[in-house]
Write a protein that holds these residues in place. Structure first.
Motif, PDB file in Angstrom:
ATOM      1  N   ALA A   7       1.007  -1.231  -0.136  1.00  0.00           N
ATOM      2  CA  ALA A   7      -0.065   0.005   0.017  1.00  0.00           C
ATOM      3  C   ALA A   7       0.859   1.198  -0.022  1.00  0.00           C
ATOM      4  O   ALA A   7       0.278   2.173  -0.144  1.00  0.00           O
ATOM      5  CB  ALA A   7      -0.871   0.087   1.154  1.00  0.00           C
ATOM      6  N   ASN A   8       2.130   1.078   0.172  1.00  0.00           N
ATOM      7  CA  ASN A   8       3.030   2.255   0.340  1.00  0.00           C
ATOM      8  C   ASN A   8       3.791   2.404  -1.185  1.00  0.00           C
ATOM      9  O   ASN A   8       4.138   1.639  -1.736  1.00  0.00           O
ATOM     10  CB  ASN A   8       4.113   1.942   1.278  1.00  0.00           C
ATOM     11  CG  ASN A   8       3.808   2.116   2.668  1.00  0.00           C
ATOM     12  OD1 ASN A   8       3.832   3.133   3.277  1.00  0.00           O
ATOM     13  ND2 ASN A   8       3.181   1.098   3.256  1.00  0.00           N
ATOM     14  N   GLU A   9       4.199   3.656  -1.488  1.00  0.00           N
ATOM     15  CA  GLU A   9       5.026   3.763  -2.304  1.00  0.00           C
ATOM     16  C   GLU A   9       6.318   4.199  -1.690  1.00  0.00           C
ATOM     17  O   GLU A   9       6.533   4.831  -0.750  1.00  0.00           O
ATOM     18  CB  GLU A   9       4.863   5.368  -3.148  1.00  0.00           C
ATOM     19  CG  GLU A   9       3.472   5.373  -3.772  1.00  0.00           C
ATOM     20  CD  GLU A   9       3.586   6.156  -4.880  1.00  0.00           C
ATOM     21  OE1 GLU A   9       4.680   6.293  -5.630  1.00  0.00           O
ATOM     22  OE2 GLU A   9       2.710   6.820  -5.260  1.00  0.00           O
ATOM     23  N   ASN A  49       5.820   5.928   2.104  1.00  0.00           N
ATOM     24  CA  ASN A  49       5.113   7.084   2.081  1.00  0.00           C
ATOM     25  C   ASN A  49       4.039   7.092   3.184  1.00  0.00           C
ATOM     26  O   ASN A  49       3.739   8.200   3.716  1.00  0.00           O
ATOM     27  CB  ASN A  49       4.661   7.705   0.832  1.00  0.00           C
ATOM     28  CG  ASN A  49       3.680   6.969   0.148  1.00  0.00           C
ATOM     29  OD1 ASN A  49       3.346   5.875   0.702  1.00  0.00           O
ATOM     30  ND2 ASN A  49       2.908   7.620  -0.784  1.00  0.00           N
ATOM     31  N   ALA A  50       3.684   6.046   3.485  1.00  0.00           N
ATOM     32  CA  ALA A  50       2.493   5.706   4.599  1.00  0.00           C
ATOM     33  C   ALA A  50       3.124   5.173   5.891  1.00  0.00           C
ATOM     34  O   ALA A  50       2.892   5.546   6.927  1.00  0.00           O
ATOM     35  CB  ALA A  50       1.190   5.110   4.304  1.00  0.00           C
ATOM     36  N   ILE A  51       3.839   4.178   5.689  1.00  0.00           N
ATOM     37  CA  ILE A  51       4.245   3.345   6.738  1.00  0.00           C
ATOM     38  C   ILE A  51       5.411   4.042   7.668  1.00  0.00           C
ATOM     39  O   ILE A  51       5.828   3.716   8.937  1.00  0.00           O
ATOM     40  CB  ILE A  51       4.942   1.966   6.226  1.00  0.00           C
ATOM     41  CG1 ILE A  51       4.780   0.771   7.388  1.00  0.00           C
ATOM     42  CG2 ILE A  51       6.246   2.038   5.735  1.00  0.00           C
ATOM     43  CD1 ILE A  51       4.980  -0.565   6.850  1.00  0.00           C
ATOM     44  N   GLY A  52       5.945   5.087   7.096  1.00  0.00           N
ATOM     45  CA  GLY A  52       7.174   5.615   7.920  1.00  0.00           C
ATOM     46  C   GLY A  52       8.467   4.682   7.635  1.00  0.00           C
ATOM     47  O   GLY A  52       8.745   3.897   6.486  1.00  0.00           O
ATOM     48  N   VAL A  54      10.203   1.154   8.458  1.00  0.00           N
ATOM     49  CA  VAL A  54      10.274  -0.009   9.418  1.00  0.00           C
ATOM     50  C   VAL A  54      11.654  -0.892   9.045  1.00  0.00           C
ATOM     51  O   VAL A  54      12.444  -0.299   8.276  1.00  0.00           O
ATOM     52  CB  VAL A  54       9.196  -1.086   8.720  1.00  0.00           C
ATOM     53  CG1 VAL A  54       7.945  -0.755   9.219  1.00  0.00           C
ATOM     54  CG2 VAL A  54       9.356  -1.208   7.135  1.00  0.00           C
ATOM     55  N   VAL A  87      -4.994   6.938   2.428  1.00  0.00           N
ATOM     56  CA  VAL A  87      -4.018   6.085   1.720  1.00  0.00           C
ATOM     57  C   VAL A  87      -4.591   5.462   0.486  1.00  0.00           C
ATOM     58  O   VAL A  87      -4.085   5.614  -0.591  1.00  0.00           O
ATOM     59  CB  VAL A  87      -3.404   4.897   2.686  1.00  0.00           C
ATOM     60  CG1 VAL A  87      -2.592   3.881   1.781  1.00  0.00           C
ATOM     61  CG2 VAL A  87      -2.607   5.600   3.916  1.00  0.00           C
ATOM     62  N   ARG A 110      -4.661   8.572  -1.782  1.00  0.00           N
ATOM     63  CA  ARG A 110      -3.338   9.050  -2.353  1.00  0.00           C
ATOM     64  C   ARG A 110      -2.510   8.116  -3.071  1.00  0.00           C
ATOM     65  O   ARG A 110      -1.855   8.716  -4.096  1.00  0.00           O
ATOM     66  CB  ARG A 110      -2.461   9.488  -0.817  1.00  0.00           C
ATOM     67  CG  ARG A 110      -1.284  10.157  -1.157  1.00  0.00           C
ATOM     68  CD  ARG A 110      -0.117  10.268  -0.379  1.00  0.00           C
ATOM     69  NE  ARG A 110      -0.502  10.433   1.295  1.00  0.00           N
ATOM     70  CZ  ARG A 110       0.344  10.337   2.287  1.00  0.00           C
ATOM     71  NH1 ARG A 110       1.887  10.119   1.830  1.00  0.00           N
ATOM     72  NH2 ARG A 110       0.122  10.589   3.337  1.00  0.00           N
ATOM     73  N   ASN A 111      -2.528   6.805  -2.711  1.00  0.00           N
ATOM     74  CA  ASN A 111      -1.824   5.797  -3.598  1.00  0.00           C
ATOM     75  C   ASN A 111      -2.849   5.114  -4.604  1.00  0.00           C
ATOM     76  O   ASN A 111      -2.343   4.048  -4.770  1.00  0.00           O
ATOM     77  CB  ASN A 111      -1.130   4.849  -2.314  1.00  0.00           C
ATOM     78  CG  ASN A 111       0.122   5.510  -1.638  1.00  0.00           C
ATOM     79  OD1 ASN A 111       0.422   6.856  -1.911  1.00  0.00           O
ATOM     80  ND2 ASN A 111       0.347   5.034  -1.003  1.00  0.00           N
ATOM     81  N   GLY A 140       2.028  -0.451  11.353  1.00  0.00           N
ATOM     82  CA  GLY A 140       2.363  -0.874  10.041  1.00  0.00           C
ATOM     83  C   GLY A 140       3.485  -1.805   9.970  1.00  0.00           C
ATOM     84  O   GLY A 140       3.793  -2.137   8.776  1.00  0.00           O
ATOM     85  N   ILE A 141       4.230  -2.485  11.074  1.00  0.00           N
ATOM     86  CA  ILE A 141       5.246  -3.422  10.809  1.00  0.00           C
ATOM     87  C   ILE A 141       4.586  -4.681  10.196  1.00  0.00           C
ATOM     88  O   ILE A 141       3.554  -5.165  10.804  1.00  0.00           O
ATOM     89  CB  ILE A 141       5.825  -3.771  12.242  1.00  0.00           C
ATOM     90  CG1 ILE A 141       6.350  -2.423  13.037  1.00  0.00           C
ATOM     91  CG2 ILE A 141       6.918  -4.687  12.127  1.00  0.00           C
ATOM     92  CD1 ILE A 141       6.605  -2.630  14.371  1.00  0.00           C
ATOM     93  N   LEU A 152      -1.197   6.620   9.471  1.00  0.00           N
ATOM     94  CA  LEU A 152      -0.721   6.338   8.331  1.00  0.00           C
ATOM     95  C   LEU A 152      -0.017   5.000   8.411  1.00  0.00           C
ATOM     96  O   LEU A 152      -0.282   4.173   7.546  1.00  0.00           O
ATOM     97  CB  LEU A 152       0.177   7.487   7.420  1.00  0.00           C
ATOM     98  CG  LEU A 152      -0.945   8.343   7.129  1.00  0.00           C
ATOM     99  CD1 LEU A 152       0.031   9.472   6.327  1.00  0.00           C
ATOM    100  CD2 LEU A 152      -2.077   8.092   6.379  1.00  0.00           C
ATOM    101  N   PRO A 153       0.809   4.729   9.363  1.00  0.00           N
ATOM    102  CA  PRO A 153       1.669   3.254   9.296  1.00  0.00           C
ATOM    103  C   PRO A 153       0.362   2.414   9.749  1.00  0.00           C
ATOM    104  O   PRO A 153       0.188   1.299   8.987  1.00  0.00           O
ATOM    105  CB  PRO A 153       2.350   3.377  10.796  1.00  0.00           C
ATOM    106  CG  PRO A 153       2.719   4.801  10.713  1.00  0.00           C
ATOM    107  CD  PRO A 153       1.566   5.615  10.266  1.00  0.00           C
ATOM    108  N   SER A 159      -1.592   1.913   6.446  1.00  0.00           N
ATOM    109  CA  SER A 159      -0.774   1.353   5.276  1.00  0.00           C
ATOM    110  C   SER A 159      -0.922  -0.305   5.572  1.00  0.00           C
ATOM    111  O   SER A 159      -0.939  -0.914   4.611  1.00  0.00           O
ATOM    112  CB  SER A 159       0.438   1.880   5.256  1.00  0.00           C
ATOM    113  OG  SER A 159       1.295   0.875   5.821  1.00  0.00           O
ATOM    114  N   VAL A 198      -4.556  -1.192   4.288  1.00  0.00           N
ATOM    115  CA  VAL A 198      -4.529  -1.208   2.937  1.00  0.00           C
ATOM    116  C   VAL A 198      -4.128  -2.415   2.147  1.00  0.00           C
ATOM    117  O   VAL A 198      -4.318  -2.871   1.252  1.00  0.00           O
ATOM    118  CB  VAL A 198      -4.182   0.111   2.131  1.00  0.00           C
ATOM    119  CG1 VAL A 198      -4.329   0.262   0.963  1.00  0.00           C
ATOM    120  CG2 VAL A 198      -5.069   1.009   3.032  1.00  0.00           C
TER     121      VAL A 198
END
Lengths: 404, 404
Positions: A143-145, A285-288, A290, B19, B22-23, B130-131, B300-301, B304, B307
């Motif tokens: 889901a991230n860029e 861009n969403a997850i920050g 990791v 998300v 945006r994505n 988000g991990i 957001l994390p 993500s 998503v």
């Protein structure tokens, strides 16, 4: 029912046989069908091995056996391994590999070939040994860029740097110790010159950014230029020297990938990665941020990643999974010349010379520094800007500083 | 074509909408089909939100719309969230959740229900924000028998402990600061008493060991008993206090799971996990130690991770994926009473009393300790053995020490 053939009965190959045997019932239960070792291809015989009965010497036995559906390639290199991989895929067999050289140099074409023949080509073990990174990159971060990948990707060099930092060994002595402990090969070139880390950042970057990035597109500097003086200066400013593989996608969509020693802040998560451990930090861009951490090499950790791929191939036999990327090309990357960062410089120059070339250099000190040696940190700038300012001075070590 | 309905437009729910928007093109490309937001269920209206047009107030609109194939449940709690999840699954819609309470209390039955109706129930976001941890645990570590999971699973308590250690704030002041920064709820009970960490270790342990482990089976101690005196004593022996959720499978096949403050060696990877970051260390019989690190919470994390699950559900619509486990039961766990470890004890007792009760206690010192306060580390023993030795003494703090 899945029948497995292992190509190459070396460290990883024998580990795969061992894990298949040791965790057999567990594996069968998870796959919901038996997963059996059928052949091991090697030029040698292993009369005393518990796996002696599986040894064959002729690849065509495996190629022509319709019952073999998964081939494990742990030969290494990009020659015979490539030929056998192609022949196995053409025979419709899925191939699982730990061979980073082959994936980095020929991953795109082999993935295409797999797809054409309804087979999988899986390579979780090619990066980070047992650390699960390929699937998380592809699936969990879907889901991230992804904007940046940065990793300690080679256990040998990380061990050498750790011993230089902690025990004060010189590069040569630390290398010798690593060889004695089995952490470095007798010919350590691929590790210490950064080629191994380069292949791994190529694989990660290709997957993250969607097009094949070749080793030749990645400027690579190893650790042979790192001295105890550099280690001491880094320590004086709370930093550690780490060999990093990095890939950054710019706003132009192009990838800047490179391998080089960096100064990493002592409190950054990557600084705590010591000895033969690896870690891969991913920014989305969403997850920050990791980070994935674990043993980057070794028989059983790597074998466990291979076997996880074997299980995945077995489970998805009727519907192969693709962890693939698009074709490469010159337009995929640009050299990292426009990537700004602060820099660490050690030079044979007087402080006054440095002061007149740089605005606000942060000078460093170490015990026992010879007269005329000056080390300092710069503000953020590109390599080109740095080199211009260093003209006429005599830089001995020039390393990037990893920010944030 | 996948149509998504989000239940609950709070922090995570609105992050998911963001998300997806945006994505969007990136997501559609990876799924190979459009993924569209269709509804957002909330009791409130959000006239000024860019997502106002999606708001509905009646769940049956979503339930009865055959075009909705994925429902995102970000309501939280185990009441209305459970009802809506069940109704969505019965309607054959896949459900993706970030709701650890619901998964920890009712995961098994909801996974069964999903399977009966050919739908997915996915919960990557319920642990570690988000991990990526759920899929790596299930898929990448598939070839291992997992023996232990140990994690910093709650960002709020890790922030509070970090502030106590680094800034010398008392527990109460650090909690207040966390609330001001939005890292702690106004009612922080679930975090500081360890309930949140307990739910997460239940989910991880259920997945790793294959049977549902309920929060009631997991002795849980929060951080309200951690004092600055304990922080100072820990520091005096090179350790940091961390709230850990742990699950260990014994040789009898039974799981010992618990949540409690631990002293962690300063050089252990978990010690470097600070502020609101989380980390989950997994030990497997082949892979050794791996660790997953990242932001354990945040809009957001977490979104993500949700998503990514939505995309997985979309891609596997015709062949749902199960990341499931078997039924729970009293036979799954035993209390962690037989888990041996060294211990840290702070007591109102004289050193002589300690010496006569313990063989070779390692006494600790701190500046400003009041007379009569004694702190020490013990050898490895079970909690029962420790308590017996402590009889008649007045222990104030008793924390396990994390080994290796």
């Amino acid at each position: 029912m899945t029948n497995v053939a292992i190509l190459g009965f070396g460290v990883v190959g024998s580990g795969v046989a061992e894990v298949l045997k040791r965790n057999g019932p567990h594996i069968d239960a998870k796959v919901h069908a038996p997963v059996e070792l059928k052949y091991i291809l090697d030029v040698r015989d292993f009369p005393d091995s518990p796996f002696a009965e599986f040894i064959v010497h002729d690849f065509s036995v495996i190629e022509n056996d319709p019952d073999v559906n998964v081939v494990v390639e742990t030969i290494g290199g990009a020659k015979i391994a490539k030929e056998f991989t192609e022949r196995a895929l053409r025979a419709g067999k899925s191939v699982v590999t730990s061979n980073k050289e082959l994936v980095a140099e020929h991953g795109y074409e082999l993935m295409r070939l797999a797809q054409e023949h309804g087979a999988c080509y899986l390579y979780e073990a090619s990066v980070g040994g047992g650390i699960p990174i390929i699937r998380p990159l592809k699936q969990c971060l879907a889901a991230n860029e992804i904007t940046e990948i940065c990793g300690i990707l080679n256990g040998t060099t990380n061990y050498i740097l750790t011993r230089m930092i902690r025990a004060g060994l010189s590069f040569q002595d630390a290398l010798k110790e690593a060889q004695q402990n089995g952490y470095a090969e007798q010919d350590p070139t691929a590790d210490i010159e950064g080629h191994d880390a380069c292949r791994k950042i190529c694989i990660l970057a290709s997957l993250a950014f969607g097009r094949h990035i070749y080793p030749a597109q990645v400027p690579t500097e190893g650790i042979t230029g790192v001295t105890l003086a550099d280690v001491a200066y880094a320590e004086s400013c709370g930093r550690k020297i780490k060999l990093l593989g990095r890939a950054i996608q710019g706003e132009d969509g192009k990838v800047r990938a490179f391998v080089a020693p960096h100064l990493v802040h002592g409190e950054a998560p990557l600084a705590g990665v010591e000895d033969v451990f690896n870690a891969i930090a991913v920014k989305g861009n969403a997850i920050g941020d990791v980070m994935f951490y674990g043993r980057g090499a070794g028989k059983l950790p790597t074998a466990s990643a291979v076997v996880a791929d074997v299980m995945d191939a077995a489970r998805n036999a009727d519907r192969p999974k693709y962890l693939d990327w698009g074709p490469g090309g010159e337009d995929v990357t640009v050299p990292p010349e426009d990537v700004s960062s602060p820099w660490y410089v050690r030079a044979d120059a007087a402080a006054d010379q440095i002061r007149s070339a740089f605005s606000e250099p942060a000078f460093l000190a170490r015990a026992g520094a010879p007269a005329g040696e000056t080390a300092f940190l710069t503000r953020s700038m590109t390599r080109g800007e740095l080199m211009e300012k260093l003209e006429g001075l005599q830089p001995r070590s020039v390393f990037r500083i990893l920010e944030n």
